[in-house]
Design an enzyme around this catalytic site. Structure first.
Site, PDB file in Angstrom:
ATOM      1  CG  ASP A  67      -1.763   1.236   1.344  1.00  0.00           C
ATOM      2  OD1 ASP A  67      -2.531   1.528   0.416  1.00  0.00           O
ATOM      3  OD2 ASP A  67      -1.648   1.934   2.365  1.00  0.00           O
ATOM      4  CD  GLU A 139      -3.471  -2.161  -1.010  1.00  0.00           C
ATOM      5  OE1 GLU A 139      -3.990  -1.036  -1.140  1.00  0.00           O
ATOM      6  OE2 GLU A 139      -3.534  -2.818   0.057  1.00  0.00           O
TER       7      GLU A 139
END
Length: 244
Positions: A67, A139
């Site tokens: 992320d 992610e």
């Protein structure tokens, strides 16, 4: 004297660890789509392992790292693409490009769901198509790219996968909920409220019906595959009604 042939030693069978690290056809195909051949294929395998699997390491820690890496790469790309844009215009574009829906869409485009390692319950409930699982795995894959090849490798993959979306991001990318809230605040009204009216469909493909409401009584309804998506659609519908 007859000589007996010397028996050839049979190679030891590969250990479970080595077998796990050896990439299969699905992982090789994914590597092709990512544009990177992993030196440590176990990283990619872990990025695709959901916690429901219940064995060894899952992808939660990689998701956390990915992320941040994704946000850095996208932020750099947006600043480079529009050197004069203020932070107030860059931030909404960044949010739109890294949010769950976008990550899941990228994951679908590269067939990430096919390689997910899920527990039985998630398999039976359509986990390979769930937006949250796809976004988290995407992610985690970004983090795996970063750990295996460094920031240049992760950056190259992200820019290739997100490139068309970065190039087409609108200059003013404020989402409808933000725009509706700003409309209300400018008129001295409290923030809009959102009410869940209905939820239908199976767990892997739900459909939510949401109503957006203003204190003055105006309302609009919309549906979406997630509550957030439905809220955005309802806000957009209400904005359109308020600003003909």
């Amino acid at each position: 004297m007859t000589r007996r042939p010397i028996p050839h030693a049979e190679p030891d069978p590969p250990s479970p660890t080595a077998r796990a690290a050896r990439p299969g056809a699905a992982l090789r195909a994914l590597e092709e789509r990512l544009g990177h051949r992993f030196r440590d294929p176990a990283l990619l395998a872990r990025a695709l392992t959901h916690g429901s699997r219940g064995e060894g390491e899952d992808n939660q820690r990689l998701e956390f790292l990915g992320d941040r890496v994704l946000g850095l790469v996208i932020a750099e790309a947006l600043l480079e693409a529009d050197p004069e844009a203020p932070e107030g215009l860059i931030a909404p574009r960044l949010n739109a490009l890294v949010r769950r829906e976008t990550c899941a869409a990228i994951a679908r485009e590269i067939g990430l769901g096919e390689g997910l390692k899920l527990g039985r319950s998630e398999m039976l409930s359509g986990g390979r198509r769930k937006e949250a699982l796809l976004a988290d795995a995407m992610e985690a894959v970004v983090a795996a790219l970063y750990l295996d090849g460094g920031l240049p490798v992760a950056r190259a993959a992200v820019l290739r996968l997100w490139g068309p979306r970065i190039a087409s991001a609108p200059r003013d990318a404020r989402d409808a909920k933000t725009a509706l809230q700003e409309w209300a605040q400018a008129r001295g009204l409290p923030p809009p409220a959102y009410a869940l009216l209905d939820r239908e469909g199976p767990d892997h493909a739900p459909l939510f019906a949401i109503e957006a409401r203003l204190a003055t009584g105006e309302t609009a309804r919309a549906t979406g595959s997630t509550k957030r998506a439905a809220e955005h659609e309802a806000a957009a519908a209400l904005l359109q009604r308020l600003q003909p």
